[in-house]
Design a protein around this motif. Sequence first.
Motif, mmCIF file in Angstrom:
data_model
loop_
_atom_site.group_PDB
_atom_site.id
_atom_site.type_symbol
_atom_site.label_atom_id
_atom_site.label_comp_id
_atom_site.label_asym_id
_atom_site.label_seq_id
_atom_site.Cartn_x
_atom_site.Cartn_y
_atom_site.Cartn_z
ATOM 1 N N HIS A 5 0.876 -1.172 0.000
ATOM 2 C CA HIS A 5 0.000 0.000 0.000
ATOM 3 C C HIS A 5 0.914 1.222 0.000
ATOM 4 N N LEU A 6 0.817 2.035 -1.035
ATOM 5 C CA LEU A 6 1.693 3.213 -1.167
ATOM 6 C C LEU A 6 0.885 4.497 -1.191
ATOM 7 N N LEU A 7 1.370 5.498 -0.482
ATOM 8 C CA LEU A 7 0.809 6.843 -0.587
ATOM 9 C C LEU A 7 1.970 7.733 -1.030
ATOM 10 N N ILE A 8 1.864 8.283 -2.234
ATOM 11 C CA ILE A 8 2.975 9.036 -2.820
ATOM 12 C C ILE A 8 2.537 10.475 -3.068
ATOM 13 N N GLU A 9 3.385 11.414 -2.672
ATOM 14 C CA GLU A 9 3.125 12.825 -2.979
ATOM 15 C C GLU A 9 4.027 13.220 -4.136
ATOM 16 N N VAL A 10 3.410 13.688 -5.219
ATOM 17 C CA VAL A 10 4.173 14.017 -6.414
ATOM 18 C C VAL A 10 3.979 15.477 -6.799
ATOM 19 N N ASN A 11 4.902 15.952 -7.603
ATOM 20 C CA ASN A 11 4.868 17.316 -8.112
ATOM 21 C C ASN A 11 4.604 17.250 -9.605
ATOM 22 N N GLY A 12 3.545 17.928 -10.079
ATOM 23 C CA GLY A 12 3.333 17.960 -11.528
ATOM 24 C C GLY A 12 1.917 17.665 -11.968
ATOM 25 N N ILE A 13 1.024 17.232 -11.045
ATOM 26 C CA ILE A 13 -0.376 17.021 -11.439
ATOM 27 C C ILE A 13 -1.071 18.374 -11.401
ATOM 28 N N ARG A 14 -1.612 18.787 -12.541
ATOM 29 C CA ARG A 14 -2.136 20.150 -12.641
ATOM 30 C C ARG A 14 -3.628 20.244 -12.350
ATOM 31 N N HIS A 15 -4.377 19.172 -12.607
ATOM 32 C CA HIS A 15 -5.815 19.253 -12.368
ATOM 33 C C HIS A 15 -6.414 17.854 -12.347
ATOM 34 N N THR A 16 -7.697 17.804 -12.036
ATOM 35 C CA THR A 16 -8.400 16.528 -11.843
ATOM 36 C C THR A 16 -8.357 15.653 -13.088
ATOM 37 N N ARG A 17 -8.454 16.265 -14.268
ATOM 38 C CA ARG A 17 -8.481 15.460 -15.499
ATOM 39 C C ARG A 17 -7.143 14.765 -15.723
ATOM 40 N N GLN A 18 -6.047 15.467 -15.435
ATOM 41 C CA GLN A 18 -4.724 14.841 -15.572
ATOM 42 C C GLN A 18 -4.571 13.721 -14.549
ATOM 43 N N ALA A 19 -5.138 13.937 -13.357
ATOM 44 C CA ALA A 19 -5.062 12.908 -12.311
ATOM 45 C C ALA A 19 -5.697 11.610 -12.796
ATOM 46 N N ARG A 20 -6.801 11.726 -13.529
ATOM 47 C CA ARG A 20 -7.476 10.522 -14.030
ATOM 48 C C ARG A 20 -6.621 9.793 -15.069
ATOM 49 N N THR A 21 -5.944 10.577 -15.916
ATOM 50 C CA THR A 21 -5.052 9.983 -16.914
ATOM 51 C C THR A 21 -3.951 9.187 -16.227
ATOM 52 N N ILE A 22 -3.416 9.746 -15.149
ATOM 53 C CA ILE A 22 -2.344 9.077 -14.395
ATOM 54 C C ILE A 22 -2.867 7.803 -13.753
ATOM 55 N N GLU A 23 -4.097 7.841 -13.227
ATOM 56 C CA GLU A 23 -4.716 6.641 -12.662
ATOM 57 C C GLU A 23 -4.729 5.505 -13.688
ATOM 58 N N LYS A 24 -5.189 5.841 -14.893
ATOM 59 C CA LYS A 24 -5.273 4.820 -15.961
ATOM 60 C C LYS A 24 -3.895 4.259 -16.281
ATOM 61 N N SER A 25 -2.906 5.147 -16.339
ATOM 62 C CA SER A 25 -1.547 4.725 -16.661
ATOM 63 C C SER A 25 -0.996 3.765 -15.599
ATOM 64 N N LEU A 26 -1.221 4.070 -14.349
ATOM 65 C CA LEU A 26 -0.714 3.219 -13.262
ATOM 66 C C LEU A 26 -1.447 1.884 -13.207
ATOM 67 N N LEU A 27 -2.742 1.907 -13.507
ATOM 68 C CA LEU A 27 -3.521 0.661 -13.492
ATOM 69 C C LEU A 27 -3.079 -0.288 -14.608
ATOM 70 N N ALA A 28 -2.395 0.263 -15.616
ATOM 71 C CA ALA A 28 -1.904 -0.574 -16.709
ATOM 72 C C ALA A 28 -0.695 -1.409 -16.290
ATOM 73 N N ILE A 29 -0.056 -1.075 -15.162
ATOM 74 C CA ILE A 29 1.083 -1.860 -14.666
ATOM 75 C C ILE A 29 0.560 -3.177 -14.107
ATOM 76 N N GLU A 30 1.135 -4.275 -14.556
ATOM 77 C CA GLU A 30 0.707 -5.587 -14.059
ATOM 78 C C GLU A 30 1.015 -5.697 -12.564
#
Length: 842
Positions: free
Chosen positions: A83-108
Amino acid sequence: MKKLQLKIPVILPQVPNEKDACVKRLIKELEAEEGLEKVHIADEQADSVPQLCFHYDPDIISIDRIQSLAERTGAEITEKYGHLLIEVNGIRHTRQARTIEKSLLAIEGVLEASATAGGLIRLEYDKRETNLEEISARLEKENLKVDKSSSADEDGFVSAEKDPEKLNEEGKKGKEADHKDKGGHDHEEGEDHAHAHGGIFGKNTELIFAIICGALLGIGFGLSYVASIPDWVSLSLYVGAYFFGGYFTAKEAIQTVAKGGFEIDFLMLVAAIGAAVLGEWAEGALLLFLFSLGHALEHYAMNKARKSIAALADLAPKTALLKKDGKTEEVGIEKLGIGDIIVVKPNSKISADGVVVDGKSSVNQAPITGESVPVDKVPVEDSAKDYSEDDDIKDENRVFAGTINGNNTLEIKVIKEAKDSTLSRLVKLVNEAQTQKSPTQLLTDKFERYFVPSVLVLVGLLLLAFLVIDEPFSASFYRAMAVLVAASPCALAISTPSAVLSGVARAARGGVLIKGGRPLEDLGELTALAFDKTGTLTEGKPKLTQVVPLGDMQENELLKIAVAVEGLSDHPLAKAVVRDGKERLEGKEIPDASNLEAVLGKGIKASLSEDKIYIGNLDLFEGLDERTPSEKIATKVRGLEGGGNTTMLIRKNEEYIGIIALMDTPRGAAKQTLSELKEIGIKRMIMLTGDNQKVADAVAEEIGLTDAWGSLLPEEKVDAIKKLKEQESKVAMVGDGVNDAPAMANSTVGIAMGAAGSDVALETADIALMADKLETLPFAIGLSRKAKAIIKQNLWVSLGIVALLIPATIFGFANIGVAVVIHEGSTLLVVFNALRLLAYNK
């Protein structure tokens, strides 16, 4: 709705196999938790460890929560899942956050990913299939810089300052990925690092670029009306406006398109380029100016809520004065160990959780508990004792990191390391709360999944309008672009997260931990509250109120017998009898009792010299033998109980020698608090207690409860909650979070009081009142109701504007400039509306 399942090996001490009753009880308790659809034993090989299979909804419950639930009910869960909680720099808004969610879920191996516009990412993954190296590599591909990460291990969450290189190094260690860092935080969370998108002006680059764009546009537009100035001058200024207004828009659009998707940024860029191609440079520059300014202001507004949460982490000082061998030296708080003595000077912050061992002072606990009045602190009786494992430390002895000392010097014995302090846990839990989506947000996400493709189909048809209508392609193109802008659900996307973020931030500042959007929304919809009695509605400190000798027995003699026998028991009522009895006896000698035998829920038996002593309720004597109490004695007992007392009938051999009565007095603020709850719309307030019904009724009448259910065993409290949920739909259970945990788990919302002093309460409750004060409850419920109302307002505004703007742009009532103004205006409106929660007062 997305459902997941996972298998966890069941290792229960002294349990022969999975068919044991303990495993069945474990499954029954787990299935009662909201979000767990089904729990069963998986089909495994005969020689392998039995495995529990969990079918769960990741939007309601996390793997980490499932593990803590299983562990609390007796299972040792092997650490298969991270279980990871990561604080990152570079997410500009909610829509980009969703794109990142999809990208991470693609990792096996990644089972669940949740990202927020605030720069927080929560990940749940199978450690056997992926590790931090792969996760950090994916984050780097998304152009995100890791500021901090925290991971779950056997000791809970550990926070440490990270950078991508270090995170990568840790990822390469394989099984050591879930690291444990003893270091502290040098990183200042209060800084607006989460939105420093780079550039020559640092964190304000986007806003300054937008202002430059507006200035160039305004000058160019003004000069275009001066006949003596060539057209190329205005055109040059418009090109400059395009650069500054479109820089961040183009940057994000390119990144999004490269991943095979496109968002509103891409659409804005296409519309601006289209305007330039058609020679309408001024209109294109205006579009980019309004869009970039709107985005910059949105970031600024959201930062206000983030700052409120980030300020929590800055409460604790970074150093402490360590006292060793009679000398004091300044050390970093990460170097403090359990048992160390620290010196806290007057009017300075306390550096660690601990107990006072020397000095008396008043401490301002408002930063942690929200209490407005400083609390007096005195030293513990035994300064040599190890209090690190003690869950029952008096409030007058305990202090928390981040609170502020008064006018006198205190010496404090550290009972928790910096990473485990109440403040550290609070910061971690509040950050995690931001990543938990509310039911409304899940609903809007689902709506957008169908809405966006529908809009794209409509836009495609509008682009072909020139084939049907007698108009040039440029007109059809403009109309289509205007509809794209009008239909973009930016305001809808941010309407709920902004309100949840503001609500959680305001609650934390008031000493209330709300673990995400779901409990925030549920609390705002409640009409019924169930309360545990002891320690919640009452002081939790029963007092000896009456001593009634029977026959020839003397009061003092009766008290001696009662104190001698009850002195063998550790029951809270027994302790009260001993404490108050000794006070009444004023130092008189107490005889020695032995052979204590407890009868669950009824009383105790013991030997005193040659005599057999029985102390308990009427039920104890009904089934004991033929020497049942006379009707006269039973009437006296019931009379005392009718007045709200808990009674104990005492029998010596075969003779009834007296009655003692105790009462747990209601909290001073209980009546006023319940009155306030009624005013804000709580229709039913039910007390659940193990005390007899008459005691329950007496307390209920005194403080103003609508219902009182007495004589309940712990498992019957769970059944009572289930019954209430059938009647009222949504019910909150208010208790201490420890003894009431099963009832809380079965309620819609579990609310724990006095959570600052209890790690269990902090972890198990959906909502934790940090102070042990009932009067905080109306604030928490009132805030949640306000948040729910603001979420509804934001939804109506965002959906209403889209519903009006789409037909307006289709039929030419609004051009692309008007669409951008209204689009960005509505986004800012819902964000600033949500920020009103930060100013909420009861």
